[in-house]
Each structure stands twice: as C-alpha cells, then as structure tokens.
Scaffold this active site. Sequence first.
Site, short mmCIF file in Angstrom:
data_model
loop_
_atom_site.label_atom_id
_atom_site.label_comp_id
_atom_site.label_asym_id
_atom_site.label_seq_id
_atom_site.Cartn_x
_atom_site.Cartn_y
_atom_site.Cartn_z
N LYS A 173 19.76 -12.91 -31.47
CA LYS A 173 21.05 -13.85 -31.27
C LYS A 173 21.98 -13.12 -30.98
O LYS A 173 22.87 -12.51 -32.25
CB LYS A 173 20.71 -14.61 -32.88
CG LYS A 173 21.67 -15.73 -32.73
CD LYS A 173 22.31 -16.13 -34.23
CE LYS A 173 23.45 -15.81 -34.61
NZ LYS A 173 24.70 -16.28 -33.72
N GLU A 248 24.32 -2.52 -39.83
CA GLU A 248 25.62 -2.00 -39.43
C GLU A 248 26.69 -2.68 -39.63
O GLU A 248 26.78 -4.20 -39.14
CB GLU A 248 25.48 -1.39 -37.92
CG GLU A 248 24.32 -0.69 -37.62
CD GLU A 248 24.52 0.74 -38.20
OE1 GLU A 248 25.66 1.14 -38.50
OE2 GLU A 248 23.61 1.20 -38.09
N CYS A 282 34.49 -1.66 -34.69
CA CYS A 282 34.25 -1.50 -35.91
C CYS A 282 34.58 0.10 -36.37
O CYS A 282 34.85 0.50 -37.79
CB CYS A 282 32.54 -1.46 -36.27
SG CYS A 282 31.68 -0.60 -35.35
N GLU A 384 38.95 -5.04 -44.55
CA GLU A 384 38.85 -4.90 -42.99
C GLU A 384 39.79 -6.36 -42.41
O GLU A 384 39.51 -7.26 -42.66
CB GLU A 384 37.30 -5.12 -42.75
CG GLU A 384 37.18 -4.82 -41.38
CD GLU A 384 35.82 -4.98 -40.83
OE1 GLU A 384 35.01 -6.00 -41.28
OE2 GLU A 384 35.34 -4.07 -40.07
P1 NDP Z 1 29.69 -11.86 -38.56
O1 NDP Z 1 29.08 -11.09 -39.83
O2 NDP Z 1 30.47 -13.06 -38.92
O3 NDP Z 1 28.64 -12.09 -37.46
C1 NDP Z 1 27.59 -11.05 -36.94
C2 NDP Z 1 26.48 -11.95 -36.23
O4 NDP Z 1 25.85 -12.58 -37.40
C3 NDP Z 1 26.67 -13.11 -35.46
O5 NDP Z 1 25.67 -13.19 -34.32
C4 NDP Z 1 26.68 -14.42 -36.37
O6 NDP Z 1 26.49 -15.50 -35.70
C5 NDP Z 1 25.67 -14.09 -37.17
N1 NDP Z 1 25.56 -14.71 -38.71
C6 NDP Z 1 26.53 -15.24 -39.12
N2 NDP Z 1 26.21 -15.68 -40.51
C7 NDP Z 1 24.77 -15.65 -40.60
C8 NDP Z 1 23.79 -15.65 -41.54
N3 NDP Z 1 24.16 -16.14 -42.68
N4 NDP Z 1 22.54 -15.19 -41.13
C9 NDP Z 1 22.30 -14.62 -40.28
N5 NDP Z 1 23.24 -14.28 -39.20
C10 NDP Z 1 24.32 -14.74 -39.43
O7 NDP Z 1 30.45 -10.68 -37.85
P2 NDP Z 1 31.31 -10.71 -36.74
O8 NDP Z 1 30.57 -11.55 -35.55
O9 NDP Z 1 32.65 -11.52 -37.19
O10 NDP Z 1 31.71 -9.37 -36.28
C11 NDP Z 1 32.67 -8.56 -36.95
C12 NDP Z 1 32.17 -7.55 -37.83
O11 NDP Z 1 31.00 -6.87 -37.44
C13 NDP Z 1 33.06 -6.88 -38.48
O12 NDP Z 1 32.97 -6.77 -39.88
C14 NDP Z 1 32.90 -5.48 -37.81
O13 NDP Z 1 33.43 -4.43 -38.63
C15 NDP Z 1 31.41 -5.64 -37.90
N6 NDP Z 1 30.81 -4.53 -36.93
C16 NDP Z 1 30.22 -3.58 -37.28
C17 NDP Z 1 29.70 -2.57 -36.46
C18 NDP Z 1 28.90 -1.33 -36.90
O14 NDP Z 1 28.16 -0.74 -35.93
N7 NDP Z 1 28.90 -1.09 -38.27
C19 NDP Z 1 29.98 -2.67 -34.87
C20 NDP Z 1 30.63 -3.81 -34.74
C21 NDP Z 1 31.01 -4.84 -35.65
P3 NDP Z 1 27.89 -16.47 -35.37
O15 NDP Z 1 28.68 -15.59 -34.82
O16 NDP Z 1 27.30 -17.48 -34.60
O17 NDP Z 1 28.33 -16.95 -36.54
#
Ligand code: NDP
Length: 480
Positions: A173, A248, A282, A384
């Site tokens: 997803k 991550e 990130c 963040e």
């Molecule tokens: P989210 O946690 O909002 O979303 C990440 C993914 O999870 C999306 O596909 C989202 O879907 C999905 N998701 C949301 N809610 C749920 C749930 N309850 N159950 C399962 N899946 C779910 O993060 P963001 O997309 O806003 O990304 C930004 C974040 O990612 C920042 O905190 C950043 O630091 C972190 N990040 C970490 C990295 C690392 O390697 N440590 C690298 C890159 C980013 P949808 O978008 O449809 O809501």
Amino acid sequence: MQRILNYINGEYLEPVSRGYLEGYNPALGSVYSEVPDSDERDVELAVKAAEEAFEQWSNFTQEQRSDILLRIAQGLEARMEEFALAETNDQGKPLWLSRAMDIPRAVSNLKFYANAALNLNGEFHKTDNHIFNYTLRSPIGVVGCISPWNLPLYLFTWKITPALAMGNCVIAKPSEITPMTASMLGEVCSAAGLPKGVLNIIHGLGTKVGSAITAHAKIKAISFTGGTKTGAEISRIAAPMFKKMSLELGGKNPNIIFSDCDFEKTVKISAAAAFTNQGEICLCGSRIFVQETIYEKFKISFIEEVKKRTVSDPLIQSSKLGAIASKQHFEKILSYIELAKQEGGKILLGGEAVKLEGRCVDGWFIAPTIIEGLPYDCRVNQEEIFGPVVTLVPFTTEAEVLMMANSTPYGLACTIFTENLSKAHRVAAKIESGIVWINCWLERDLRTPFGGVKQSGVGREGGFEALKFFTEEKNVCVKI
Ligand code: NDP
C-alpha cells in the site's frame, strides 16, 4: 483526470466499493487524479491472489527471481523521464530531484536486492566432530508493505524488492497522497514477466487499507515506513498476532557543528540536509546545534546560503524547493511556525507560505524557514515537523550538545561536523541514533543497516538485514 486502479493478480481493477478519493497535484493545489478508495474486500482479493502465486514464486530459483527483478529495473530505467514527471506531479518535489534521486534510487533498490539475494550465504556451525548445524531460510509467505508519501517510489521499492527477492508474495500500500508511480510500476512488473499475484498494489486510506493489511491473519509480516503514531497503531494490532514487524518511523535529527569544522562545506551541507525535498526526508537535520564561538558567523553564512534555495514551480530547473505534498501537511507546518513564535522563537528567514504566480498560484509552498532563540526542550525542538523548518541552537561543550541532541524521543539520524576525528568518533558513539554521518549527509551505501532507535523504529532495513527480515529461519542439527 487520471484514474488510478488497484493492481491485483496482474490486472488493473476498480476497487470493490467503486469509490474514489481525490488525488492532488500539490504544486497546483488542484485535483488531477482519482485514487481507489479500497477497503478490506480489495485486500482480501489480493491475499487470495498472493496465496495462489506463492507456490510458484517461492519455488523459482534465486536466479530466476533475481532476473525478473533486474528486468523490472531495466523497464523502470527505460521509462525514467515519465516516472520522474509523474512523481513530481504527485508529490510536489522539483523535477530535477525526481530525475536525480527518486527514480534512479528505485532502480538501484531493484538492482541491489536482485544481486544481494544471490549473495546471501547460509549459516553453518560445527559443534564437535560429530555434530553440526546448518540454518535454512525460507520465505515467510504473504507479507504487507506500507509506505509513505515523501519519497514515494524510492521507499515503495525499498520495501517490496527484498520481500520479492526472497520469494514472498506482497500486498503493498503506497500512501494515498502519492500513489501514481507505484500504480505505474505494476505495468513494468507485468511487462518484465513477474507472475500474476506475486505483487499486489492496493490504494486507499491508511485507516481502511493499511489497517486491513495489518489485521489480516494470512499476512504474516509487516514492513512499515511512516509516522511514529501510525507505527504504534500497527504494533498494537500486529504484535498480539505475533507478526514479524519492521518499523521505520519519524525523526527529529540533530546536526552538530563544532567550531573546528570545515566551515564552507558545513554551511553548504547543512543547507542541503535541512531543505532537500522541502525538508520532507526522515533524515533531514532539523535541529542545528552550533558551537557558540562560531554561532554568529555560521548564522550569517547559513542564511545567505539558504536564500539561494528558491521556492518555485517544481517543473522549473532552478527550483530548489517545490510544493508541500498535501494541504493538511502544509497547514501542519505553518502551525509549527506559529507555535515557534509563541514559544519565543525569532524567525531569521522565511516563516510563511509563498504565493507563486502563473500555474502554481494555488499551490502549497512554504519558504525555507530558519528560527533561533528556542530552548532545546520546547515543542518545536522536540516534535517532528517534517518540512522546511529548522532551528539554530548554540552550545558550549560536547557534553551539553550530547544532552540536547539526545533529548527527544526520536533517534533516527545525526550529522556531525568537525575536523577532529577523535571527537567525531566519540560523539558518534554516544549519540542515540541509528545512523550517523560525519562531515557529510545522505551518503548512502545500500549494504549498510538503516533504521532508528527509540521511537524512530524497530529493526533495520538495507543490506542483508532486509533480506533476512523477509525469511523464516530454521536450524537443523545433525549428529553423525
Ligand atoms: P503516516 O504514518 O501517516 O503514513 C504512512 C503510511 O501508513 C501511509 O501509506 C498511510 O496511508 C498508512 N497508514 C496510515 N494509518 C494507518 C493505519 N492505521 N494502519 C496502517 N497503515 C496506515 O506517515 P506519512 O505518510 O505522513 O509519512 C511521514 C512520516 O514518515 C514521517 O513521520 C517520517 O519521519 C516518516 N518516515 C520515516 C522514514 C524512515 O525510514 N524512518 C522514511 C520516510 C518517512 P495514508 O497515506 O493513506 O494515510
């Protein structure tokens, strides 16, 4: 209007609900695509397809699987320009960055894991002259990969490729905010001969599709990249089901600048570490700690350097910062700038939305923002923001900067600038962080372990770590 479809069992299908979400081009601030509003019924179809495909895929030889992944890499390379443009239109980043970083890195992910899987050695332990042990690794089965919107295809392929390389079938997803390039990848996979059902891509909301993947009893492992809160929610559901998890998560990365640094290089690298991809990586260094003897000098030079980073239409070659990926995120970043003012911060540069002319007049742009005067433990320095906002904080001693740098709940990445190698290694050892860069930033070797400590994650990606994550180990002990 471009309609995106789910990719299930090698075919593009409408969501069972027949409902669609609005997909935005953030540089225009307008809807340009329809994104399937899928739910657990689509996930169910995908799991069935994946289960059926598993028998064949897991019995392919390693070389057969690697060949297909390499063909996918070639197919993606051949459509580089098309994918780069799609990524920029969907995510808002400068087009040159999609061309230089995102899509080439997706190609590298595919090539790297295709080759690494061929080189993953088994383990063997001789106990005495009569007893020896060998360890078998087998694919887990059907696994779930959930990725975010900041580096869409880059992180999507970083997850799915090691899973596929090790013989698993995947339910993936992408973020509903940036689904376009993952959707296009399905075409490349089919053309490369990936058997039907091996990779299934379901679009939609995290709260519907993501949670259905997390909760599905037949999906035995979850590899997730995203926010810490979402990671906690996934763990809450998946941990009692004893699923394997690789998480991550977020970061609030310190950039530590000692007075004996190579000054010019440090200014340039710090600006890149702060504002590349609008600060939506990130690994961006958002808390800049500067030793007090060079604080004023650094401040002046850093502001001058960041002024060169123009915010503009991402299709323009000179654009250094493009649009913020979503309106919701744009508003969140602006609210943190307001909070910084309330907490006593002084805005040295930026601090506001940017209104562009022409086709981007309604886009979501924010000026690169530099703030000083905030205590290390205020909310702006602890939470963040994930946007083009950094703070400058002076420090005097090594012990003080370590205390401040380690004060957040996060521990993903850290940058250290000094010409004193002993000090660099000493600080690197004491910093609470999964990744440390000394005198550089974002230099990546895909063989190295990647991930965070504390609330920045659980487990490591990269190198053989990711390949091993997507396997079950079995030790066989033989007595002769
Ligand atoms: P989210 O946690 O909002 O979303 C990440 C993914 O999870 C999306 O596909 C989202 O879907 C999905 N998701 C949301 N809610 C749920 C749930 N309850 N159950 C399962 N899946 C779910 O993060 P963001 O997309 O806003 O990304 C930004 C974040 O990612 C920042 O905190 C950043 O630091 C972190 N990040 C970490 C990295 C690392 O390697 N440590 C690298 C890159 C980013 P949808 O978008 O449809 O809501």
